[in-house]
Write an enzyme that holds these catalytic residues in place. Sequence first.
Site, mmCIF file in Angstrom:
data_model
loop_
_atom_site.group_PDB
_atom_site.id
_atom_site.type_symbol
_atom_site.label_atom_id
_atom_site.label_comp_id
_atom_site.label_asym_id
_atom_site.label_seq_id
_atom_site.Cartn_x
_atom_site.Cartn_y
_atom_site.Cartn_z
ATOM 1 C CB SER A 125 -0.903 0.005 1.253
ATOM 2 O OG SER A 125 -1.505 1.274 1.429
ATOM 3 C CE1 TYR A 150 -3.275 -0.122 5.310
ATOM 4 C CE2 TYR A 150 -3.714 -2.465 5.585
ATOM 5 C CZ TYR A 150 -3.495 -1.364 4.757
ATOM 6 O OH TYR A 150 -3.485 -1.521 3.394
ATOM 7 C CE LYS A 154 -1.338 -4.429 3.444
ATOM 8 N NZ LYS A 154 -1.565 -5.756 2.811
ATOM 9 C CE1 TYR A 178 -4.005 -4.142 -3.149
ATOM 10 C CE2 TYR A 178 -2.310 -4.036 -4.825
ATOM 11 C CZ TYR A 178 -3.179 -4.767 -4.051
ATOM 12 O OH TYR A 178 -3.236 -6.129 -4.168
ATOM 13 C CG ASP A 298 -7.160 11.245 6.791
ATOM 14 O OD1 ASP A 298 -6.998 10.027 6.605
ATOM 15 O OD2 ASP A 298 -8.270 11.783 6.784
#
Length: 338
Positions: A125, A150, A154, A178, A298
């Site tokens: 990701s 999370y 990755k 991604y 974010d």
Amino acid sequence: MKQILITGGAGYIGSHTAVALVESGYTPIIIDDFSNSEKSALDGLKNILNQEVKTYIGDCNDKALVERIFSENEISGVIHFAASKAVGESTQIPLKYYANNIGSLLVMLETMKKFDVKNIVFSSSCTVYGQPDELPVLESTPRKDAESPYGNTKKICEDILHDHVKSKSGAKIVSLRYFNPIGAHPSSEIGELPLGVPANLIPFVTQTAAGLREKITVFGDDYNTKDGTCVRDYIHVLDLADAHVKSLEYLDSQEANFIDTFNVGTGNGNTVLEVIQAFEKVSERKLKYELGPRRPGDIEKVWANTDKVNKVLGWNAKYSLEESLRDSWNWQKRLSNL
Ligand code: WQD
């Protein structure tokens, strides 16, 4: 035909990749525990493909099950999607995320080695970049501290893959980073199925348009972007699925002990407000939204440099933002019987 094991193959990206694999002459085999997907996806696949996709129901951490799958089939490659993927949830239950996301990769790699299966495509990701200092972001851009457990899983999985290759295990690996997957199969037979209140923007938008949600909250309008809202690289899930097929083909021509990493995005960035406006145009519906506070964790803006994936894999995104939103909306209308 070459059998490819798709872990998490009943999920959003996994199910679309199963279609792309069949269309490219492969035979997909799915393992899925349906913890974040629904069996209805298998019906959707059957309606699209006019054939059943062989499916094992279970957890990728279940080594005995994974070994049984490899002993009962002639697996020639693996696409490893299965993982817990909710950024916010990962901050609440980090241990589950580390156990599941890292544990399942280790079981897959150990079993592949035992059965001498070399090719694996890993679902990574863009979250590993954090907030890049320069944009568009390159694969060589140094990864930053993860914003969430999370994202950290990755990064750790990418490191495990590199060490596995360095150990001369014989593995041949592509890691795909991604960006933001959106859209659905044009048949509306498969698509994104968020459980509960969607965390991601597009399912929240389509559910609002369908009347399931009262309004959208735009998380922050004070960012340093053209309209103050965050920028992301939204890629159609069909384009993303195609990148996995191209990765398998690429691995076939590589020597053992190989690993490469690719950004898989459109190369374009759009703000949240641009997405909302594009959706209103595509759906011909006005969306109710309000400007709210920033969402913790974010990043401000990210979009992909796609030179490497274009050149090396011969892949590029074909669908526009509007086409992706059209397919997301058609899928939501099917789900909502609109
Ligand atoms: C996109 C933008 C929000 C909802 C995450 C993971 C990534 C991948 C995709 C798993 C952001 C804004 C959202 C809303 C909003 N996950 N937004 N109102 O956070 O870029 O990526 O999901 O594979 O790894 O990091 O995607 O869709 O949640 O948010 O304003 O109700 O939309 O602030 O700017 P994100 P997202």
